[in-house]
Design a protein around this motif. Structure first.
Motif, short mmCIF file in Angstrom:
data_model
loop_
_atom_site.label_atom_id
_atom_site.label_comp_id
_atom_site.label_asym_id
_atom_site.label_seq_id
_atom_site.Cartn_x
_atom_site.Cartn_y
_atom_site.Cartn_z
N SER A 1 0.83 -1.21 0.00
CA SER A 1 0.00 0.00 0.00
C SER A 1 0.86 1.26 0.00
O SER A 1 0.54 2.25 -0.67
N THR A 2 1.94 1.24 0.78
CA THR A 2 2.88 2.36 0.82
C THR A 2 4.31 1.82 0.70
O THR A 2 4.58 0.67 1.06
N TRP A 3 5.20 2.67 0.23
CA TRP A 3 6.58 2.25 -0.04
C TRP A 3 7.56 3.33 0.41
O TRP A 3 7.23 4.50 0.47
N LYS A 4 8.78 2.88 0.70
CA LYS A 4 9.87 3.81 0.95
C LYS A 4 11.09 3.36 0.14
O LYS A 4 11.34 2.17 -0.06
N ASN A 5 11.83 4.34 -0.35
CA ASN A 5 13.05 4.05 -1.11
C ASN A 5 14.20 3.83 -0.13
O ASN A 5 14.46 4.65 0.74
N LEU A 6 14.87 2.69 -0.27
CA LEU A 6 16.00 2.37 0.60
C LEU A 6 17.34 2.73 -0.01
O LEU A 6 18.31 2.97 0.70
N SER A 7 17.40 2.75 -1.35
CA SER A 7 18.67 3.04 -2.01
C SER A 7 18.43 3.38 -3.48
O SER A 7 17.54 2.81 -4.11
N PRO A 8 19.23 4.27 -4.04
CA PRO A 8 19.15 4.55 -5.48
C PRO A 8 19.96 3.58 -6.31
O PRO A 8 19.96 3.68 -7.54
N GLU A 9 20.66 2.65 -5.66
CA GLU A 9 21.49 1.69 -6.38
C GLU A 9 20.62 0.84 -7.31
O GLU A 9 19.57 0.35 -6.93
N GLY A 10 21.09 0.64 -8.53
CA GLY A 10 20.30 -0.04 -9.54
C GLY A 10 20.63 -1.51 -9.70
O GLY A 10 21.81 -1.90 -9.74
N PHE A 11 19.59 -2.34 -9.77
CA PHE A 11 19.71 -3.77 -10.06
C PHE A 11 18.53 -4.19 -10.93
O PHE A 11 17.56 -3.45 -11.09
N TYR A 12 18.61 -5.40 -11.48
CA TYR A 12 17.53 -5.92 -12.31
C TYR A 12 16.66 -6.95 -11.58
O TYR A 12 15.46 -7.03 -11.82
N THR A 13 17.29 -7.74 -10.71
CA THR A 13 16.57 -8.87 -10.11
C THR A 13 17.09 -9.16 -8.72
O THR A 13 18.24 -8.81 -8.39
N ILE A 14 16.25 -9.81 -7.88
CA ILE A 14 16.61 -10.08 -6.50
C ILE A 14 16.00 -11.39 -6.05
O ILE A 14 14.92 -11.78 -6.49
N ARG A 15 16.75 -12.12 -5.16
CA ARG A 15 16.23 -13.34 -4.54
C ARG A 15 16.63 -13.35 -3.07
O ARG A 15 17.78 -13.05 -2.72
N PHE A 16 15.68 -13.72 -2.20
CA PHE A 16 15.92 -13.68 -0.76
C PHE A 16 16.45 -15.01 -0.23
O PHE A 16 15.95 -16.08 -0.59
N VAL A 17 17.45 -14.92 0.65
CA VAL A 17 17.96 -16.07 1.38
C VAL A 17 17.10 -16.32 2.62
O VAL A 17 16.73 -17.46 2.94
N ASN A 18 16.77 -15.24 3.31
CA ASN A 18 15.90 -15.28 4.49
C ASN A 18 15.22 -13.92 4.60
O ASN A 18 15.22 -13.16 3.62
N ASP A 19 14.67 -13.59 5.77
CA ASP A 19 13.91 -12.34 5.86
C ASP A 19 14.77 -11.10 5.99
O ASP A 19 14.24 -9.99 6.10
N SER A 20 16.10 -11.25 5.94
CA SER A 20 16.97 -10.09 6.07
C SER A 20 18.08 -10.02 5.03
O SER A 20 18.70 -8.96 4.86
N VAL A 21 18.34 -11.12 4.34
CA VAL A 21 19.46 -11.19 3.40
C VAL A 21 18.96 -11.62 2.03
O VAL A 21 18.13 -12.53 1.91
N ALA A 22 19.47 -10.96 1.00
CA ALA A 22 19.12 -11.31 -0.37
C ALA A 22 20.34 -11.10 -1.26
O ALA A 22 21.33 -10.48 -0.86
N TYR A 23 20.25 -11.62 -2.48
CA TYR A 23 21.24 -11.34 -3.51
C TYR A 23 20.53 -10.66 -4.67
O TYR A 23 19.40 -11.03 -5.04
N ALA A 24 21.19 -9.66 -5.24
CA ALA A 24 20.64 -8.93 -6.37
C ALA A 24 21.68 -8.87 -7.48
O ALA A 24 22.89 -8.85 -7.22
N ALA A 25 21.20 -8.82 -8.71
CA ALA A 25 22.09 -8.76 -9.87
C ALA A 25 21.63 -7.67 -10.81
O ALA A 25 20.44 -7.31 -10.84
N GLY A 26 22.57 -7.17 -11.59
CA GLY A 26 22.23 -6.11 -12.52
C GLY A 26 23.32 -5.91 -13.54
O GLY A 26 23.98 -6.86 -13.98
N SER A 27 23.54 -4.68 -13.90
CA SER A 27 24.54 -4.35 -14.89
C SER A 27 25.93 -4.40 -14.26
O SER A 27 26.27 -3.55 -13.44
N GLY A 28 26.71 -5.41 -14.63
CA GLY A 28 28.09 -5.49 -14.20
C GLY A 28 28.36 -6.03 -12.83
O GLY A 28 29.51 -6.07 -12.39
#
Length: 349
Positions: free
Chosen positions: A313-340
């Motif tokens: 319903s509502t959102w906040k921006n955590l970072s301007p860093e750019g990625f294309y995709t993300i997958r979560f390991v648990n409720d606090s850690v994830a891996y993201a991939a993008g350009s380079g």
């Protein structure tokens, strides 16, 4: 009678304990640690393997494995004639890793018996362009792509990925004019149990639904922005069989946030616009944070990382860093991939 009362008391106690275990939270920051950097690579497909390591595939014929314990990285090349292959869909079973290239010919590989990648399916149709791939279980999997006739291209395996068959358009919903899909983050497909949802996009953007692992299909309309080849749903995720979320927009107008976020609570039959005309704007991937009761989501794109604690319903921006995709390991850690790069993301309050 005493036994029944005892069982009832236990059920009440455990129920109360489960409720107490979930504590609402509000994430305010994300720590980004780059684990792989290569300016020649663009990575839109990553997969957390059963052993906890991270597999990936991208452009320039490249795929690889990041060992999360040793922090070591293995990159390999998959050669097919003189083609410069780009992989935008990956998946796994307990036994094998799979990767699927975009464009024609579309080439689907699985891990072979000798450590190499074995070609198990190819589509040479001039319009072939596959977008995403998932498995229901160790034997049955699905990949989807743009239409080559009057339906979406959907291929299915029932033997652990050894062979794949393309569904006939007679058994699939007919596409609308200009309807296709986006190979932006390998998240056009959402699976919960036997339930499957496929997000389309373009001039028409709908949700295809199968209750029985691809044997029968229905199609549902959405209020997501559509009408142009670059508009519509780019990503879809379901927390359970009822609650799902979709995000997208128009990547050519990434600052536009008009009608680019939708939510369902009835298994995808109906969708509502959420956070209309509010950020996040265009995003290529959305994922529910695991074990957070469907309340917390993260959306990611080349314009930044956003978080919701109220089911979108509502959102906040955590970072301007750019990625294309993300997958979560648990409720606090994830891996993201993008350009380079591929990065480890750690979320905290």
């Amino acid at each position: 009678m005493k036994h029944s009362v005892f069982v009832l008391v236990l059920l009440v106690l455990f129920s109360c304990q489960d409720e107490k275990e979930f504590v609402p939270r509000d994430i305010n920051s994300v720590k980004i640690e780059t684990v792989m950097q290569d300016s020649l690579l663009s990575i839109r497909a990553i997969q957390l393997l059963n052993d906890g390591n991270l597999a990936f595939a991208g452009n320039n014929n490249t795929y690889g494995l990041y060992n999360v314990k040793t922090h070591s990285l293995l990159k390999s090349k998959q050669v097919f004639d003189s083609l410069n292959l780009e992989f935008r869909a990956v998946a796994q079973t307990a036994q094998d890793f799979f990767m699927l290239s975009v464009g024609s010919p579309a080439l689907l590989y699985k891990t072979g018996d000798t450590g190499n990648m074995e070609l198990v399916y190819q589509d040479h149709h001039p319009k072939a362009f596959y977008n995403a791939m998932r498995f229901w279980n160790n034997n049955e999997g699905i990949a989807i792509g743009d239409p080559t006739n009057d339906c979406m291209s959907i291929i299915i395996t029932r033997n652990g990925g050894k062979s794949w068959s393309k569904l006939s358009c007679e058994n699939l919903p007919k596409i609308l004019d200009g309807e296709a899909a986006f190979a932006a983050s390998n998240t056009n497909i959402a699976i919960v149990g036997n339930h499957t949802w496929v997000a389309t996009g373009g001039k028409a953007s709908r949700v295809l639904y199968s209750p029985d692992k691809g044997k029968t299909w229905e199609v549902y309309s959405t209020p997501i922005v559509q009408g142009l080849a670059t508009t519509g749903l780019y990503s879809i995720d379901f927390y359970d069989a009822l609650n799902g979320f979709g995000i997208g927009g128009d990547y050519t107008q990434p600052d536009n946030n008009t009608a680019n976020k939708i939510r369902t609570s009835d298994g995808g039959k109906t969708w509502e616009l959420v956070a209309p005309d509010k950020n996040p704007n265009y995003r290529s991937c959305v994922q529910y944070i695991p074990n957070r009761k469907g309340k917390e989501l993260v959306a990611i794109g080349f314009k930044g990382i956003d978080y919701s604690s109220d089911s979108g319903s509502t959102w906040k921006n955590l970072s301007p860093e750019g990625f294309y995709t993300i997958r979560f390991v648990n409720d606090s850690v994830a891996y993201a991939a993008g350009s380079g790069r591929i990065s480890k993301l750690t979320f905290s309050e």
